[in-house]
Design a protein around this motif. Structure first.
Motif, PDB file in Angstrom:
ATOM      1  N   LEU A  89       0.924  -1.340   0.028  1.00 43.73           N
ATOM      2  CA  LEU A  89      -0.021  -0.062  -0.144  1.00 43.73           C
ATOM      3  C   LEU A  89       0.711   1.290   0.199  1.00 43.73           C
ATOM      4  O   LEU A  89       1.880   1.641   0.904  1.00 43.73           O
ATOM      5  CB  LEU A  89      -0.844   0.136   1.364  1.00 43.73           C
ATOM      6  N   ARG A  90       0.022   2.302  -0.739  1.00 43.25           N
ATOM      7  CA  ARG A  90       0.715   3.527  -0.592  1.00 43.25           C
ATOM      8  C   ARG A  90      -0.089   4.533   0.501  1.00 43.25           C
ATOM      9  O   ARG A  90       0.494   4.976   1.617  1.00 43.25           O
ATOM     10  CB  ARG A  90       0.684   4.379  -1.863  1.00 43.25           C
ATOM     11  N   ASN A  91      -1.189   4.376   0.360  1.00 45.13           N
ATOM     12  CA  ASN A  91      -2.211   5.070   1.284  1.00 45.13           C
ATOM     13  C   ASN A  91      -2.801   3.726   2.235  1.00 45.13           C
ATOM     14  O   ASN A  91      -3.773   3.063   1.704  1.00 45.13           O
ATOM     15  CB  ASN A  91      -3.220   5.518   0.618  1.00 45.13           C
ATOM     16  N   PRO A  92      -2.661   3.934   3.626  1.00 39.55           N
ATOM     17  CA  PRO A  92      -3.223   2.722   4.427  1.00 39.55           C
ATOM     18  C   PRO A  92      -4.682   2.743   4.584  1.00 39.55           C
ATOM     19  O   PRO A  92      -5.085   1.599   4.654  1.00 39.55           O
ATOM     20  CB  PRO A  92      -2.474   3.337   6.155  1.00 39.55           C
ATOM     21  N   GLN A  93      -5.263   3.658   4.065  1.00 37.24           N
ATOM     22  CA  GLN A  93      -6.859   4.084   3.895  1.00 37.24           C
ATOM     23  C   GLN A  93      -7.351   3.010   3.065  1.00 37.24           C
ATOM     24  O   GLN A  93      -8.381   2.411   2.871  1.00 37.24           O
ATOM     25  CB  GLN A  93      -7.272   5.310   3.590  1.00 37.24           C
ATOM     26  N   ASN A  94      -6.476   2.337   1.902  1.00 32.36           N
ATOM     27  CA  ASN A  94      -6.871   1.636   0.910  1.00 32.36           C
ATOM     28  C   ASN A  94      -6.724   0.196   1.046  1.00 32.36           C
ATOM     29  O   ASN A  94      -6.504  -0.692   0.349  1.00 32.36           O
ATOM     30  CB  ASN A  94      -5.958   1.953  -0.395  1.00 32.36           C
ATOM     31  N   ALA A  95      -6.308  -0.128   2.542  1.00 30.34           N
ATOM     32  CA  ALA A  95      -5.909  -1.421   2.890  1.00 30.34           C
ATOM     33  C   ALA A  95      -7.082  -2.524   2.636  1.00 30.34           C
ATOM     34  O   ALA A  95      -8.533  -2.001   3.018  1.00 30.34           O
ATOM     35  CB  ALA A  95      -5.681  -1.566   4.541  1.00 30.34           C
ATOM     36  N   GLN A 146       3.709   3.710 -17.685  1.00 27.11           N
ATOM     37  CA  GLN A 146       3.248   5.211 -17.296  1.00 27.11           C
ATOM     38  C   GLN A 146       3.147   5.189 -15.403  1.00 27.11           C
ATOM     39  O   GLN A 146       2.963   6.257 -15.103  1.00 27.11           O
ATOM     40  CB  GLN A 146       2.190   5.811 -17.674  1.00 27.11           C
ATOM     41  N   CYS A 147       3.267   4.211 -14.751  1.00 30.44           N
ATOM     42  CA  CYS A 147       3.022   3.993 -13.489  1.00 30.44           C
ATOM     43  C   CYS A 147       4.515   4.083 -12.707  1.00 30.44           C
ATOM     44  O   CYS A 147       4.478   4.232 -11.503  1.00 30.44           O
ATOM     45  CB  CYS A 147       2.548   2.825 -13.055  1.00 30.44           C
ATOM     46  N   LEU A 148       5.313   3.917 -13.339  1.00 34.50           N
ATOM     47  CA  LEU A 148       6.863   3.782 -12.798  1.00 34.50           C
ATOM     48  C   LEU A 148       7.372   5.133 -12.517  1.00 34.50           C
ATOM     49  O   LEU A 148       8.159   5.020 -11.334  1.00 34.50           O
ATOM     50  CB  LEU A 148       7.716   3.419 -13.896  1.00 34.50           C
ATOM     51  N   ALA A 149       6.733   6.226 -12.883  1.00 36.56           N
ATOM     52  CA  ALA A 149       7.281   7.341 -12.299  1.00 36.56           C
ATOM     53  C   ALA A 149       6.943   7.359 -10.982  1.00 36.56           C
ATOM     54  O   ALA A 149       7.760   8.368 -10.111  1.00 36.56           O
ATOM     55  CB  ALA A 149       6.496   8.755 -13.018  1.00 36.56           C
ATOM     56  N   CYS A 150       5.841   7.082 -10.449  1.00 36.29           N
ATOM     57  CA  CYS A 150       5.685   7.090  -9.092  1.00 36.29           C
ATOM     58  C   CYS A 150       5.533   5.788  -8.241  1.00 36.29           C
ATOM     59  O   CYS A 150       5.217   5.692  -7.010  1.00 36.29           O
ATOM     60  CB  CYS A 150       4.239   7.709  -8.791  1.00 36.29           C
ATOM     61  N   HIS A 151       5.555   4.747  -8.957  1.00 36.28           N
ATOM     62  CA  HIS A 151       5.452   3.465  -8.227  1.00 36.28           C
ATOM     63  C   HIS A 151       6.867   2.426  -8.709  1.00 36.28           C
ATOM     64  O   HIS A 151       6.948   1.286  -8.428  1.00 36.28           O
ATOM     65  CB  HIS A 151       4.315   2.487  -8.723  1.00 36.28           C
ATOM     66  N   GLY A 152       7.682   2.903  -9.453  1.00 35.34           N
ATOM     67  CA  GLY A 152       8.830   2.184 -10.115  1.00 35.34           C
ATOM     68  C   GLY A 152      10.121   2.316  -8.892  1.00 35.34           C
ATOM     69  O   GLY A 152       9.869   2.755  -7.845  1.00 35.34           O
ATOM     70  N   LEU A 166       3.572  12.945   1.899  1.00 34.69           N
ATOM     71  CA  LEU A 166       2.156  12.668   2.058  1.00 34.69           C
ATOM     72  C   LEU A 166       2.038  11.159   2.428  1.00 34.69           C
ATOM     73  O   LEU A 166       1.025  10.928   3.205  1.00 34.69           O
ATOM     74  CB  LEU A 166       1.622  12.533   0.481  1.00 34.69           C
ATOM     75  N   TYR A 167       2.930  10.128   2.092  1.00 32.37           N
ATOM     76  CA  TYR A 167       2.834   8.708   2.720  1.00 32.37           C
ATOM     77  C   TYR A 167       3.971   8.264   3.252  1.00 32.37           C
ATOM     78  O   TYR A 167       4.688   7.650   2.601  1.00 32.37           O
ATOM     79  CB  TYR A 167       2.362   7.938   1.280  1.00 32.37           C
ATOM     80  N   PRO A 168       4.206   8.608   4.616  1.00 31.54           N
ATOM     81  CA  PRO A 168       5.488   8.242   5.400  1.00 31.54           C
ATOM     82  C   PRO A 168       5.596   6.591   5.149  1.00 31.54           C
ATOM     83  O   PRO A 168       6.711   6.088   5.530  1.00 31.54           O
ATOM     84  CB  PRO A 168       5.316   8.791   6.503  1.00 31.54           C
ATOM     85  N   LEU A 180       1.937  -7.286 -10.741  1.00 36.86           N
ATOM     86  CA  LEU A 180       0.962  -6.947  -9.998  1.00 36.86           C
ATOM     87  C   LEU A 180       0.884  -5.814  -9.034  1.00 36.86           C
ATOM     88  O   LEU A 180       1.611  -5.816  -8.043  1.00 36.86           O
ATOM     89  CB  LEU A 180       0.369  -8.277  -9.284  1.00 36.86           C
ATOM     90  N   ARG A 181       0.120  -4.746  -9.099  1.00 34.11           N
ATOM     91  CA  ARG A 181       0.140  -3.619  -8.256  1.00 34.11           C
ATOM     92  C   ARG A 181      -0.770  -3.783  -7.321  1.00 34.11           C
ATOM     93  O   ARG A 181      -0.613  -3.081  -6.256  1.00 34.11           O
ATOM     94  CB  ARG A 181      -0.212  -2.276  -9.232  1.00 34.11           C
ATOM     95  N   GLY A 182      -2.164  -4.327  -7.646  1.00 31.59           N
ATOM     96  CA  GLY A 182      -3.170  -4.258  -6.826  1.00 31.59           C
ATOM     97  C   GLY A 182      -4.242  -4.699  -7.472  1.00 31.59           C
ATOM     98  O   GLY A 182      -4.141  -5.521  -8.437  1.00 31.59           O
TER      99      GLY A 182
END
Ligand code: HEC
Length: 190
Positions: A89-95, A146-152, A166-168, A180-182
């Motif tokens: 996860l990036r945002n724990p609210q998406n758990a 195009q996801c790699l800029a923020c997830h690579g 934003l996401y410590p 697989l990202r999610g």
């Protein structure tokens, strides 16, 4: 292409309640796919517009502040509830909840066996705590270029810094294209 909806085989491996049963309801699955498509299109065009105006940092802010609102507006228009979730996860609210976690783990092992993530999905009718029947579906989200800029694994320092602020507890980096990202997770009360 026909989606790989593995239903019956997986049901037994899930922490299921007695009333739970697996299903393959094409109309509901197609409706759900339409909802996902709308969400992807809306999010995609908002992201693109922000990127053109203010670069990747602005795009992060769209993701951060607007994604939830967009998801909600898709939901308001239909009887569907749609979310994005992940084991990293990036945002724990998406758990993920327990059901989602079990499916994500199945997706991970299918991914390791070389399943096509573009068509990997799972659907089931479950009975919730209040005894209501709900159709639930998950659809894998593969990592695209195009996801790699923020997830690579080579994230630009200014983006990495903003994400860290934003996401410590960010665990959603280090991905490669095709991983697989999610998954999208959808619910409809029957
Ligand atoms: C501009 C940066 C950026 C790009 C590009 C980007 N994301 Fe994200 N992503 C984010 C941010 C920020 C969040 C956290 C959103 C939130 O707070 O809910 C996020 C969250 C997610 C989530 C929700 C689960 C979680 O970890 O919180 C998924 C799934 C996801 N991204 C998939 C993707 C995929 C797939 C792509 C490429 C098609 C992509 N992202 C491209 C920044 C980005």
């Amino acid at each position: 292409m026909k989606a790989l909806f593995f239903t019956a085989a997986l049901a037994a491996a899930l922490p299921v309640q007695a009333e739970q049963f697996s299903v393959n309801i094409p109309e509901l699955q197609n409706e759900a796919k339409g909802v996902i498509k709308e969400l992807v299109t809306t999010l995609g065009s908002e992201l693109k517009a922000a990127k053109e105006e203010g670069g990747a940092i602005a795009a992060i802010n769209v993701c951060n502040t607007k994604a939830a609102g967009l998801t909600k507006s898709v939901n308001d228009k239909s009887e569907w509830q749609v979310e994005r979730t992940s084991l990293k996860l990036r945002n724990p609210q998406n758990a993920p909840d327990q059901w989602e976690k079990a499916i994500l783990e199945q997706f991970e092992s299918k991914a390791k066996q070389g399943a096509n993530l573009k068509t990997l999905g799972f659907s089931q009718v479950v009975v919730d705590e209040e005894g209501r029947k709900v159709f639930r579906m998950m659809k894998a989200i593969p990592v695209a270029d195009q996801c790699l800029a923020c997830h690579g694994s080579k994230i630009k320092p200014e983006i990495a810094e903003q994400l860290q602020t934003l996401y410590p507890e960010d665990k959603a980096t280090g991905f490669s294209t095709g991983d697989l990202r999610g998954a999208f997770s959808l619910k409809k009360y029957l």
